[in-house]
Scaffold this active site. Structure first.
Site, mmCIF file in Angstrom:
data_model
loop_
_atom_site.group_PDB
_atom_site.id
_atom_site.type_symbol
_atom_site.label_atom_id
_atom_site.label_comp_id
_atom_site.label_asym_id
_atom_site.label_seq_id
_atom_site.Cartn_x
_atom_site.Cartn_y
_atom_site.Cartn_z
ATOM 1 C CD GLU A 173 -3.080 -1.066 2.161
ATOM 2 O OE1 GLU A 173 -3.025 -0.213 3.069
ATOM 3 O OE2 GLU A 173 -4.025 -1.866 2.038
ATOM 4 C CD GLU A 292 -3.837 -5.923 3.212
ATOM 5 O OE1 GLU A 292 -4.695 -5.231 3.816
ATOM 6 O OE2 GLU A 292 -2.621 -5.672 3.241
HETATM 7 O O1 AHR Z 1 -5.006 -5.909 7.097
HETATM 8 C C1 AHR Z 1 -4.894 -4.762 7.888
HETATM 9 C C2 AHR Z 1 -4.201 -3.620 7.163
HETATM 10 O O2 AHR Z 1 -5.016 -3.183 6.113
HETATM 11 C C3 AHR Z 1 -2.897 -3.944 6.487
HETATM 12 O O3 AHR Z 1 -1.810 -3.849 7.332
HETATM 13 C C4 AHR Z 1 -2.815 -2.903 5.416
HETATM 14 O O4 AHR Z 1 -2.089 -3.335 4.302
HETATM 15 C C5 AHR Z 1 -4.248 -2.556 5.115
HETATM 16 O O5 AHR Z 1 -4.472 -1.210 5.134
#
Ligand code: AHR
Length: 504
Positions: A173, A292
């Site tokens: 990210e 994610e």
């Molecule tokens: O999964 C929780 C967080 O969400 C992670 O660390 C990040 O990559 C995202 O913003």
């Protein structure tokens, strides 16, 4: 009863399903590692301190790959801190989650855990506060056989054979202002390209995931992908996508429709990858790693309170969302969306796996249990292997605040050539009415409905807890009839359904 229909044929195919779409994620965050997978002294801990009860639950989910060690955490992480004798490993302030990282669990321990869980490690390198040099060092440490500084360090640390980590994430990210070492798309694209080149020079067999936007809602989404891919397209293999949904306004039909956005997001990133491919006259196809995804909003206020009470404690109980029944329905629809895009989505990681926005919860010193979202994941991972079929679905639709024409019946199907079985995954989004689903399966020859698995609860907000761990759990569905290759199955209102058709 309302009606919907589905036509399936073994020749209507989307593509092979990469098993890695059933991946997950363990970050050094909250109680994911400490108190989650690792709790020495727990009655269920093995000799290395890993909870065997947690490993059993992970085994039931069938998770072929686990992303590690972050997440936001990785953007300030020094991998060298996490290897070597435990008593020499430094404690570090983790600026991502305002906790103290003890480094008691590091690469060697996690690789051992992953092999016990039957998973491969997907390792993220720090491109936030660090760069290509450190990225190539960790590849040398993990994958080079020996005879060099870092590979010999691994051997001295007790691991003769290389870890053989195949899948690597180039940072995390990097578009987000919350990230340590945030970059512009061009800055990131350049650094990702140089890191990718050097990492592949060390081990040409590895695959690399470039960081896409942290969400489709980022103002830079689209431009980020285009700009950074322009710099690193030739040296990377996948682009990452991240997306979390919530239902803070208690609008269940709108919440269940969020997969319309998910599908748009996937298709937009595919288009951008292919546009860059065209612009570069490239023959290579870059695919997607949705590394994610989940529901995440229940714990937001609680986390603020935890930090207000005090930062820097180890293993603060952060992001401990308690999932309800409607969350399981959305998780099911998200999995259906990945299956429908299986030709391009090759990796997906449910974020995360234990305690932190997770399907598995533990109490320190106590038991562990499955949250509601555990079940659709387990079903899809178990039965959704083989080929993704292009289902033709006729269903009524509804409109909600953000989308028009949302299919009431969200369904797809897979074909397991190995088992000669067709599996239909289906969410009935109707708040009050059962549906009769009529299926045309004539292209498969004589089939029978061998099982109908149902997940339903009358209360959309029902949850599983330590005291009531099976409150929301799958049971046998009402099933239906099959006659001359045509089946008819009843789908209860608001439900997740798995229909297994096997050779008659
Ligand atoms: O999964 C929780 C967080 O969400 C992670 O660390 C990040 O990559 C995202 O913003």
């Amino acid at each position: 009863m309302k009606r919907a229909s589905m036509i399936l044929d073994r020749d209507y195919r989307i593509g092979r399903i990469d098993p890695r779409i059933y991946g997950s994620f363990i970050e050094h965050l909250g109680r994911a590692v400490y108190g989650g997978i690792y709790e020495p002294g727990h009655p269920m801990a093995d000799a290395q301190g890993f909870r065997r009860d947690v490993l059993d639950f992970v085994g039931r989910m069938g998770v072929p790959v686990v992303r590690y060690p972050g997440g936001n955490f990785v953007s300030g992480f020094h991998w060298e801190d996490s290897v070597g004798p435990k008593e020499l490993r430094p404690k570090r302030l983790d600026l991502a989650w305002f906790t103290t990282e003890t480094n008691e669990v590091g690469l060697h321990e996690f690789a051992d855990w992953a092999s016990k869980a039957g998973s491969e490690v997907m390792y993220a390198v720090n491109l936030g506060t660090r760069g290509p040099e450190n990225a190539r060092d960790i590849v040398e440490y993990a994958n080079h056989p020996g005879g060099s500084k870092y590979s010999d360090m691994r051997i001295a640390n007790g691991r003769k054979e290389p870890f053989g980590i195949h899948l690597w994430c180039l940072g995390n990210e990097m578009d987000g202002p919350w990230q340590m070492g945030q970059k512009t798309a061009w800055e990131y694209g350049r650094i990702a390209n140089e890191a990718a080149k050097m990492m592949k020079w060390v081990d040409p067999s590895i695959e690399l995931v470039a960081s896409g936007s942290s969400s489709s809602e980022m103002p830079t989404f689209g431009d980020w992908e285009l700009t950074m891919l322009n710099e690193c397209y030739d040296n990377i293999d996948y682009v990452s996508l991240h997306r979390y949904y919530g239902n803070p306004t208690n609008d269940t039909p709108g919440f269940l429709a969020r997969t319309m956005d998910l599908d748009d997001f996937i298709k937009s990133v595919v288009s951008i990858c292919d546009a860059v491919k065209g612009k570069k006259h490239s023959r290579k196809q870059v695919n997607l790693s949705f590394d994610e995804w989940n529901v995440w909003y229940h714990s937001n206020e609680q986390d603020k309170e935890i930090w207000k009470r005090g930062k820097w404690g180890p293993a603060l109980p952060l992001l401990e969302d308690v999932y309800n029944f409607e969350d399981a329905l959305l998780a099911g629809s998200m999995l259906i969306t990945f299956l429908r895009n299986a030709d391009r989505v090759r990796i997906a990681c449910l974020a995360q796996l234990v305690n932190v926005i997770a399907p598995i919860m533990t109490r320190n010193g106590g038991p562990c249990w499955a949250q509601t979202i555990f079940y659709p994941f387990m079903h899809a991972s178990k039965y959704g292997r083989g080929t993704s079929l292009r289902a033709i679905v006729h269903t009524p639709v509804y409109d909600c605040a953000d989308y028009e024409g949302v299919p009431v019946i969200d369904a797809t199907a897979t074909l397991s050539e190995e088992e000669d079985a067709v599996t239909v995954f289906c969410v009935n989004r109707d708040m009050s009415e059962d549906f009769e689903l009529n299926l045309d399966l004539r292209g498969f020859g004589p089939m029978r409905l061998s099982s109908h698995i149902l997940l339903h609860h009358d209360d959309t907000k029902a949850v599983n807890t330590e005291d009531n761990p099976m409150n929301v759990a799958p049971c046998a569905g009402p099933g239906g009839t099959v006659d001359g290759g045509r089946a008819s199955v009843r789908l209860p209102a608001l439900s997740w359904n798995v229909l297994r058709f096997t050779r008659a």
